[in-house]
Design an enzyme around this catalytic site. Structure first.
Site, mmCIF file in Angstrom:
data_model
loop_
_atom_site.group_PDB
_atom_site.id
_atom_site.type_symbol
_atom_site.label_atom_id
_atom_site.label_comp_id
_atom_site.label_asym_id
_atom_site.label_seq_id
_atom_site.Cartn_x
_atom_site.Cartn_y
_atom_site.Cartn_z
ATOM 1 N N ARG A 1 0.822 -1.220 0.000
ATOM 2 C CA ARG A 1 0.000 0.000 0.000
ATOM 3 C C ARG A 1 0.857 1.272 0.000
ATOM 4 N NH1 ARG A 1 -2.379 -3.646 -1.095
ATOM 5 N NH2 ARG A 1 -4.267 -4.495 -0.172
ATOM 6 N N GLU A 54 -3.649 3.266 6.904
ATOM 7 C CA GLU A 54 -3.596 3.163 5.439
ATOM 8 C C GLU A 54 -4.339 4.358 4.842
ATOM 9 O OE1 GLU A 54 -4.620 -0.714 3.801
ATOM 10 O OE2 GLU A 54 -5.572 0.257 2.085
ATOM 11 N N SER A 101 -9.987 -0.320 4.233
ATOM 12 C CA SER A 101 -9.161 -0.640 5.406
ATOM 13 C C SER A 101 -8.576 0.634 5.997
ATOM 14 C CB SER A 101 -8.014 -1.564 5.011
ATOM 15 O OG SER A 101 -8.541 -2.778 4.546
HETATM 16 C C1 LIG Z 1 -15.411 -0.168 0.196
HETATM 17 C C2 LIG Z 1 -13.944 0.037 -0.082
HETATM 18 C C3 LIG Z 1 -13.159 -1.075 -0.432
HETATM 19 C C4 LIG Z 1 -11.794 -0.910 -0.671
HETATM 20 N N1 LIG Z 1 -11.048 -2.014 -1.029
HETATM 21 C C5 LIG Z 1 -9.732 -1.883 -1.285
HETATM 22 C C6 LIG Z 1 -8.946 -3.028 -1.666
HETATM 23 O O1 LIG Z 1 -9.429 -4.132 -1.797
HETATM 24 N N2 LIG Z 1 -7.617 -2.824 -1.884
HETATM 25 C C7 LIG Z 1 -7.034 -1.597 -1.759
HETATM 26 O O2 LIG Z 1 -5.823 -1.479 -1.970
HETATM 27 N N3 LIG Z 1 -7.756 -0.506 -1.418
HETATM 28 C C8 LIG Z 1 -9.086 -0.623 -1.177
HETATM 29 N N4 LIG Z 1 -9.812 0.487 -0.819
HETATM 30 C C9 LIG Z 1 -9.151 1.795 -0.685
HETATM 31 C C10 LIG Z 1 -9.182 2.664 -1.959
HETATM 32 O O3 LIG Z 1 -10.265 2.289 -2.765
HETATM 33 C C11 LIG Z 1 -7.891 2.551 -2.755
HETATM 34 O O4 LIG Z 1 -6.796 2.995 -2.016
HETATM 35 C C12 LIG Z 1 -7.983 3.362 -4.082
HETATM 36 O O5 LIG Z 1 -6.959 2.925 -4.931
HETATM 37 C C13 LIG Z 1 -7.874 4.875 -3.896
HETATM 38 O O6 LIG Z 1 -8.216 5.483 -5.135
HETATM 39 P P1 LIG Z 1 -8.850 6.942 -5.231
HETATM 40 O O7 LIG Z 1 -8.857 7.338 -6.651
HETATM 41 O O8 LIG Z 1 -10.164 6.971 -4.543
HETATM 42 O O9 LIG Z 1 -7.780 7.777 -4.436
HETATM 43 P P2 LIG Z 1 -8.033 8.889 -3.313
HETATM 44 O O10 LIG Z 1 -8.662 8.244 -2.129
HETATM 45 O O11 LIG Z 1 -8.722 10.039 -3.912
HETATM 46 O O12 LIG Z 1 -6.535 9.270 -2.952
HETATM 47 C C14 LIG Z 1 -5.689 8.346 -2.304
HETATM 48 C C15 LIG Z 1 -4.262 8.903 -2.333
HETATM 49 O O13 LIG Z 1 -3.795 8.900 -3.671
HETATM 50 C C16 LIG Z 1 -3.408 10.231 -4.071
HETATM 51 N N5 LIG Z 1 -3.788 10.368 -5.479
HETATM 52 C C17 LIG Z 1 -5.000 10.128 -6.053
HETATM 53 N N6 LIG Z 1 -4.947 10.367 -7.379
HETATM 54 C C18 LIG Z 1 -3.675 10.756 -7.657
HETATM 55 C C19 LIG Z 1 -2.989 11.140 -8.850
HETATM 56 N N7 LIG Z 1 -3.581 11.156 -10.050
HETATM 57 N N8 LIG Z 1 -1.681 11.484 -8.740
HETATM 58 C C20 LIG Z 1 -1.058 11.478 -7.552
HETATM 59 N N9 LIG Z 1 -1.638 11.125 -6.393
HETATM 60 C C21 LIG Z 1 -2.938 10.763 -6.442
HETATM 61 C C22 LIG Z 1 -4.176 11.157 -3.135
HETATM 62 O O14 LIG Z 1 -3.512 12.400 -2.969
HETATM 63 C C23 LIG Z 1 -4.183 10.342 -1.847
HETATM 64 O O15 LIG Z 1 -2.963 10.492 -1.149
HETATM 65 C C24 LIG Z 1 -11.192 0.365 -0.563
HETATM 66 C C25 LIG Z 1 -11.995 1.478 -0.231
HETATM 67 C C26 LIG Z 1 -13.341 1.323 0.000
HETATM 68 C C27 LIG Z 1 -14.188 2.522 0.327
#
Ligand SMILES: Cc1cc2nc3c(=O)[nH]c(=O)nc-3n(C[C@H](O)[C@H](O)[C@H](O)COP(=O)(O)OP(=O)(O)OC[C@H]3O[C@@H](n4cnc5c(N)ncnc54)[C@H](O)[C@@H]3O)c2cc1C
Length: 308
Positions: A182, A301, A231
């Protein structure tokens, strides 16, 4: 810049030639899966690399903090909001193209990860079954090295292109990027703009089987009907943090509208009216109790935005 605009940033954001949509004082609760978060000074969706470049250059020159986000699925934003610019990736960052010669998807960072999963399935290409049901964008997934216990997106990366005020656009091979549990080695000032992801042709029944197993596991073990960030804590080496929290008797523990889920103890859910303060207090309470019980210091995380 005209006299009406108090700063170079405001002048850019009202410029007719700026290729983006600007929302001043935008409540971040609208853009996080927690449904929590006060206003960002500006919430800006940029539609081109040119607009992104101009925006981060002006922010840097004006010493205005900024943060690129995806779908806010791993984000807790403070109740007071964020005094800087929240940037999301629009039009030009939402394309997904498959190259049959290299077996690679060339994907914009604003594309939902679920679209890659579906497109791979549609073309009978294996490699992204692990990501079924993971919300968020490709950019967020790369930053977080999203995945399951066994597989993660970093192992599928052929290259990533980023933009930062210091270096401009840079394309790096996947094996030149550090991928951890992660975590990734992107610098905080690097915006991920696009990537190439490798897949391999496979039997559609095999792909469907893996996807269904992944979906069933998630449905059974995660509280999907309530807002959350997935998580909250990272698993400590060799242990399951969900099991540690559950065995410490913390399932159901609540602060205000935030609650340790009854379904999965590593999820803190918003039961309706949770504030960021509630969630943060509960995170700290769980950390303290786990430390007292096992002597283990949990690491979050979830990412934080707008906290002092
Ligand atoms: C119900 C649920 C289930 C989930 N299951 C999983 C799972 O199975 N495995 C897992 O790993 N995660 C899981 N997650 C967590 C999350 O979905 C992941 O971490 C996802 O990849 C985050 O993507 P996001 O676009 O929403 O990023 P955000 O939440 O918007 O941002 C996360 C981080 O990434 C940075 N970021 C986002 N976009 C960019 C970009 N273009 N350039 C640079 N930095 C950027 C942000 O600044 C921040 O620090 C889950 C979340 C939920 C709500």
């Amino acid at each position: 810049m005209t006299a009406r605009h108090t700063s170079a940033l405001e002048a850019l954001l009202v410029d007719d030639g700026f290729d983006g949509d600007v929302y001043p004082a935008e409540p971040m609760a609208r853009h996080t899966m927690y449904r929590i978060g006060g206003p960002a000074r500006f919430y800006v969706q940029v539609h081109s690399v040119g607009a992104l470049k101009r925006l981060i250059a002006v922010c840097d020159a004006s010493a205005v903090p900024w943060e690129a986000i995806g779908r806010g699925s791993n984000l807790l934003v403070a109740d007071e909001g964020y005094s800087g610019v929240v940037i999301t990736l629009g039009r030009d960052f939402r394309t997904c193209r498959y190259d049959e010669d290299t077996h690679c998807f060339c994907v914009g960072a604003g594309v939902p990860l679920s679209s890659v999963v579906q497109e791979a399935f549609r073309r009978s290409l294996a490699g992204f079954e692990f990501a079924v049901g993971t919300p968020g964008t490709v950019g967020g997934a790369l930053r977080m090295n999203a995945g399951s216990r066994e597989e993660w997106i970093g192992s599928r990366v052929v290259s990533v292109t980023t933009l930062s005020p210091e270096t401009g656009l840079v394309r790096r091979d996947g094996d030149k990027i550090g991928w951890g549990y992660r975590t990734s080695s992107f610098r905080p000032d690097e915006v991920i703009v696009e990537c190439e992801l490798s897949v391999e042709p496979a039997d559609p029944f095999f792909i469907r089987g893996k996807m269904e197993a992944s979906h069933a596991r998630r449905k059974k073990s995660q509280p999907l009907s309530l807002p959350s960030c997935g998580s909250v804590f990272r698993n400590p080496e060799g242990a399951s943090v969900g099991a540690l929290i559950e065995e410490a008797g913390l399932k159901g523990l609540a602060v205000g509208g935030a609650q340790v889920s009854d379904v999965h103890a590593n999820f803190i859910v918003n039961t309706g009216d949770a504030t960021a303060r509630d969630v943060l207090e509960l995170i700290n309470l769980v950390k303290t109790k786990v430390y007292e019980t096992y002597g283990i210091e949990l690491q979050p995380e979830v990412r934080f935005l707008g906290f002092a």
